[in-house]
Scaffold this motif. Structure first.
Motif, PDB file in Angstrom:
ATOM      1  N   ASN A   1      54.024  52.812  17.716  1.00 15.72           N
ATOM      2  CA  ASN A   1      53.648  53.034  16.323  1.00 15.72           C
ATOM      3  C   ASN A   1      53.643  51.725  15.535  1.00 15.72           C
ATOM      4  N   LEU A   2      54.212  50.672  16.102  1.00 15.42           N
ATOM      5  CA  LEU A   2      54.217  49.358  15.449  1.00 15.42           C
ATOM      6  C   LEU A   2      53.021  48.545  15.924  1.00 15.42           C
ATOM      7  N   SER A   3      52.309  47.987  14.996  1.00 19.88           N
ATOM      8  CA  SER A   3      51.122  47.209  15.343  1.00 19.88           C
ATOM      9  C   SER A   3      51.531  45.786  15.702  1.00 19.88           C
ATOM     10  N   ASP A   4      52.066  45.665  16.901  1.00 18.32           N
ATOM     11  CA  ASP A   4      52.508  44.356  17.371  1.00 18.32           C
ATOM     12  C   ASP A   4      52.466  44.349  18.894  1.00 18.32           C
ATOM     13  N   ASP A   5      52.258  43.185  19.468  1.00 18.53           N
ATOM     14  CA  ASP A   5      52.227  43.059  20.923  1.00 18.53           C
ATOM     15  C   ASP A   5      53.608  42.689  21.453  1.00 18.53           C
ATOM     16  N   ILE A   6      53.855  43.011  22.701  1.00 22.18           N
ATOM     17  CA  ILE A   6      55.036  42.498  23.388  1.00 22.18           C
ATOM     18  C   ILE A   6      54.855  40.987  23.534  1.00 22.18           C
ATOM     19  N   LEU A   7      55.900  40.225  23.240  1.00 21.35           N
ATOM     20  CA  LEU A   7      55.822  38.765  23.355  1.00 21.35           C
ATOM     21  C   LEU A   7      56.821  38.285  24.409  1.00 21.35           C
ATOM     22  N   ILE A   8      56.304  37.610  25.430  1.00 22.58           N
ATOM     23  CA  ILE A   8      57.151  37.016  26.463  1.00 22.58           C
ATOM     24  C   ILE A   8      57.040  35.502  26.340  1.00 22.58           C
ATOM     25  N   SER A   9      58.164  34.854  26.054  1.00 22.27           N
ATOM     26  CA  SER A   9      58.185  33.400  25.849  1.00 22.27           C
ATOM     27  C   SER A   9      58.955  32.748  26.983  1.00 22.27           C
ATOM     28  N   VAL A  10      58.308  31.798  27.656  1.00 22.98           N
ATOM     29  CA  VAL A  10      58.940  31.068  28.757  1.00 22.98           C
ATOM     30  C   VAL A  10      59.313  29.675  28.247  1.00 22.98           C
ATOM     31  N   PHE A  11      60.617  29.382  28.195  1.00 23.53           N
ATOM     32  CA  PHE A  11      61.124  28.087  27.748  1.00 23.53           C
ATOM     33  C   PHE A  11      61.557  27.257  28.958  1.00 23.53           C
ATOM     34  N   ASP A  12      62.017  26.050  28.692  1.00 25.87           N
ATOM     35  CA  ASP A  12      62.493  25.193  29.777  1.00 25.87           C
ATOM     36  C   ASP A  12      63.753  25.746  30.428  1.00 25.87           C
ATOM     37  N   ASN A  13      64.507  26.580  29.698  1.00 23.89           N
ATOM     38  CA  ASN A  13      65.799  27.046  30.217  1.00 23.89           C
ATOM     39  C   ASN A  13      66.016  28.557  30.106  1.00 23.89           C
ATOM     40  N   ARG A  14      64.967  29.303  29.739  1.00 30.24           N
ATOM     41  CA  ARG A  14      65.163  30.742  29.562  1.00 30.24           C
ATOM     42  C   ARG A  14      63.822  31.445  29.433  1.00 30.24           C
ATOM     43  N   VAL A  15      63.876  32.778  29.557  1.00 30.43           N
ATOM     44  CA  VAL A  15      62.735  33.645  29.285  1.00 30.43           C
ATOM     45  C   VAL A  15      63.176  34.669  28.253  1.00 30.43           C
ATOM     46  N   GLU A  16      62.399  34.821  27.187  1.00 31.48           N
ATOM     47  CA  GLU A  16      62.706  35.800  26.147  1.00 31.48           C
ATOM     48  C   GLU A  16      61.608  36.856  26.115  1.00 31.48           C
ATOM     49  N   VAL A  17      62.007  38.121  26.094  1.00 29.68           N
ATOM     50  CA  VAL A  17      61.059  39.235  26.040  1.00 29.68           C
ATOM     51  C   VAL A  17      61.326  40.029  24.774  1.00 29.68           C
ATOM     52  N   ARG A  18      60.352  40.066  23.872  1.00 24.88           N
ATOM     53  CA  ARG A  18      60.470  40.812  22.622  1.00 24.88           C
ATOM     54  C   ARG A  18      59.582  42.039  22.680  1.00 24.88           C
ATOM     55  N   SER A  19      60.217  43.215  22.632  1.00 22.34           N
ATOM     56  CA  SER A  19      59.500  44.485  22.689  1.00 22.34           C
ATOM     57  C   SER A  19      59.504  45.119  21.304  1.00 22.34           C
ATOM     58  N   PRO A  20      58.328  45.450  20.744  1.00 21.51           N
ATOM     59  CA  PRO A  20      58.271  45.991  19.383  1.00 21.51           C
ATOM     60  C   PRO A  20      59.092  47.271  19.226  1.00 21.51           C
ATOM     61  N   GLY A  21      59.886  47.317  18.184  1.00 24.68           N
ATOM     62  CA  GLY A  21      60.672  48.500  17.879  1.00 24.68           C
ATOM     63  C   GLY A  21      62.141  48.305  18.193  1.00 24.68           C
ATOM     64  N   ARG A  22      62.980  48.823  17.301  1.00 29.06           N
ATOM     65  CA  ARG A  22      64.409  48.823  17.565  1.00 29.06           C
ATOM     66  C   ARG A  22      64.727  49.838  18.657  1.00 29.06           C
ATOM     67  N   LEU A  23      65.949  49.861  19.141  1.00 27.03           N
ATOM     68  CA  LEU A  23      66.321  50.828  20.176  1.00 27.03           C
ATOM     69  C   LEU A  23      66.169  52.247  19.637  1.00 27.03           C
ATOM     70  N   PRO A  24      65.672  53.180  20.459  1.00 23.67           N
ATOM     71  CA  PRO A  24      65.415  54.533  19.969  1.00 23.67           C
ATOM     72  C   PRO A  24      66.677  55.383  19.896  1.00 23.67           C
TER      73      PRO A  24
END
Length: 464
Positions: free
Chosen positions: A305-328
């Motif tokens: 229901n949120l108009s946003d894409d999943i964002l996966i960011s690959v850094f030099d020392n980590r991977v961050e995965v942002r999934s739209p929406g708070r925990l259900p």
């Protein structure tokens, strides 16, 4: 009530299924109390199916287990149990199957239970819920948590104004799915039975489009793609100058989307050089199971229901995965490993029906992430909630103590500056890294490199 004949091959496929979070077999000799429990348990979870008229594998193999009802009327108690003895009645569809050329085996009753916005109780007042391959009775605060999680209709059930049954039933991914689905069924029958079209049978739902449309962003009014960005930095708050290239966008139905995303992220990760404790450079690597589980969870549990894409960011020392929406529902970062609640139960349940389902091990995904990261000697993942997203961070930081990593590096290299030490230990603060050096100095392990101060300062193993 409708009955139809299935081939022996289809019957074998059905009998070959393993009982799990979405599927169970019941004997025709089961009473209404047994049916009440499994039906209410599925409705109180993400929905699922059960088949009455199939004996336990211990009684025999193959068609020897198929011991159905002599007539459709003999199975009336199944429906009565779900309608008259569960409060409120569970939402369900039902059909009767018999094996071609073997009428003496009788009719088996296949019941599809849909997730419900209500909390369902058996005639004894119990509240069961499906957990893995079991139906567990909830008590006290567990029932309260379930009640709080119910109510709102999931956005995945919303009909799409300009994407109808005619388009959805012709999608290639749907026919790939149905080609391996048992019992055999037509596209239209499947879509109606699984409630992937609205009550009038004209408009497809968000879940139907996300699961099977060739290009979901073209038909779903909200954003539903995955974006992958590579930042050439280890900073916590990067900016655009750290982007190696414009973010990559990945689209497609859920199953291909997960596969394409995992492949793209893996390629990027393997291109990132990591400084090892011995001073050598090697490609960054994460346990494949951990990456897969994090990506699968982001795709199937995001808020569509949120108009946003999943964002996966690959850094030099980590991977961050942002999934739209708070925990259900009642879910929090503290109960992620003990409780479960699916925001998109239809997507979760139908994706699980693929033979090679990416979410096959329901309820074990985060445990897999934790165990595989530990086995790889990497730090545990971090989970937290931002304003409108659930974030998972996989750090490529060794589990060993910083002091151990510094000494290991110095056994293969003559000296180590603060900058290099922070890279191999994952410590972001220069001052904190200095404290590690000072502890090793006080323990008689290392000493400053003579004549090196300021930005050129470095440390070496102590020379007696």
């Amino acid at each position: 009530m409708e009955g139809r004949t299935v081939s022996r091959a289809e019957a074998a496929d059905l009998l070959g299924r393993q009982e799990d979070h979405f599927w169970e077999f019941k004997s025709a000799r089961s009473g209404g109390a047994v049916v009440q429990v499994i039906a209410a348990a599925l409705a109180n979870a993400e929905g699922g199916e059960f088949m009455v008229g199939i004996e336990d594998p211990r009684t025999g193999q193959g068609l020897a287990r198929w011991r159905g009802f002599a007539s459709l009327e003999d199975a009336n108690f199944v429906q009565q149990a779900m309608v008259d003895q569960v409060e409120p009645p569970v939402p369900y569809d039902i059909e009767f199957l018999r094996v071609a050329g073997r009428p003496e085996l009788g009719w088996a009753c296949l019941v599809t239970v849909h997730k419900s916005p209500d909390v369902h109780r058996t005639a004894r007042g119990e509240v069961p819920q499906r957990r893995g391959a079991q139906s567990r009775r909830l008590k006290g605060t567990q029932i309260t948590d379930l009640s709080l999680s119910k109510g709102a209709r999931s956005y995945e059930d919303q009909p799409l104004g300009d994407y109808g049954l005619e388009e959805l039933r012709d999608e290639e991914e749907l026919h790939v799915f149905l080609g391996r689905y048992s019992p055999r069924t037509s596209a239209e029958r499947f879509l109606r039975r699984q409630r992937l079209v609205d009550r009038d049978g004209c408009l497809a739902t968000v879940a139907g489009a996300v699961l099977f449309a060739a290009e979901p962003p073209a038909v779903v009014p909200k954003k539903c793609s995955v974006k992958i960005a590579r930042y050439e930095t280890a900073e916590q708050l990067p900016d655009r100058r750290h982007l190696k290239a414009p973010p990559t966008t990945v689209d497609g139905p859920v199953r291909p989307l997960i596969e394409r995303t995992l492949a793209a992220v893996t390629r990027i990760i393997q291109s990132v050089p990591v400084l090892g404790p011995d001073g050598s450079l090697s490609p960054m690597a994460y346990p494949p199971e951990a990456l897969k589980e994090i990506i699968v969870n982001a795709v199937i549990h995001r808020d569509y229901n949120l108009s946003d894409d999943i964002l996966i960011s690959v850094f030099d020392n980590r991977v961050e995965v942002r999934s739209p929406g708070r925990l259900p529902g009642h879910m929090t970062p503290d109960n992620l490993l003990t409780d479960r609640f699916a925001r998109n139960p239809t997507i979760v349940r139908l994706l699980n029906k693929y033979p090679d389902a990416p979410n096959k091990d329901i309820g074990e995904g985060l445990d897999t992430v934790l165990s595989t990261m530990k086995a790889a000697r990497l730090k545990e993942p971090r989970f937290f909630v931002e304003a409108n997203a659930f974030v998972v961070v996989l750090e490529h930081t060794p589990l060993a103590r910083p002091e151990e990593l510094v000494l290991r590096y110095l056994r293969s290299n003559p000296e180590i500056p603060n900058r290099i030490a922070r890279r191999i230990t994952g410590i972001a603060s220069e001052a904190r890294m200095k404290r590690v050096f000072h502890r090793l100095r006080d323990a008689g392990q290392i000493e400053p490199v003579p004549g090196r101060t300021g930005s050129r300062a470095a440390w070496r193993l102590r020379r007696d």
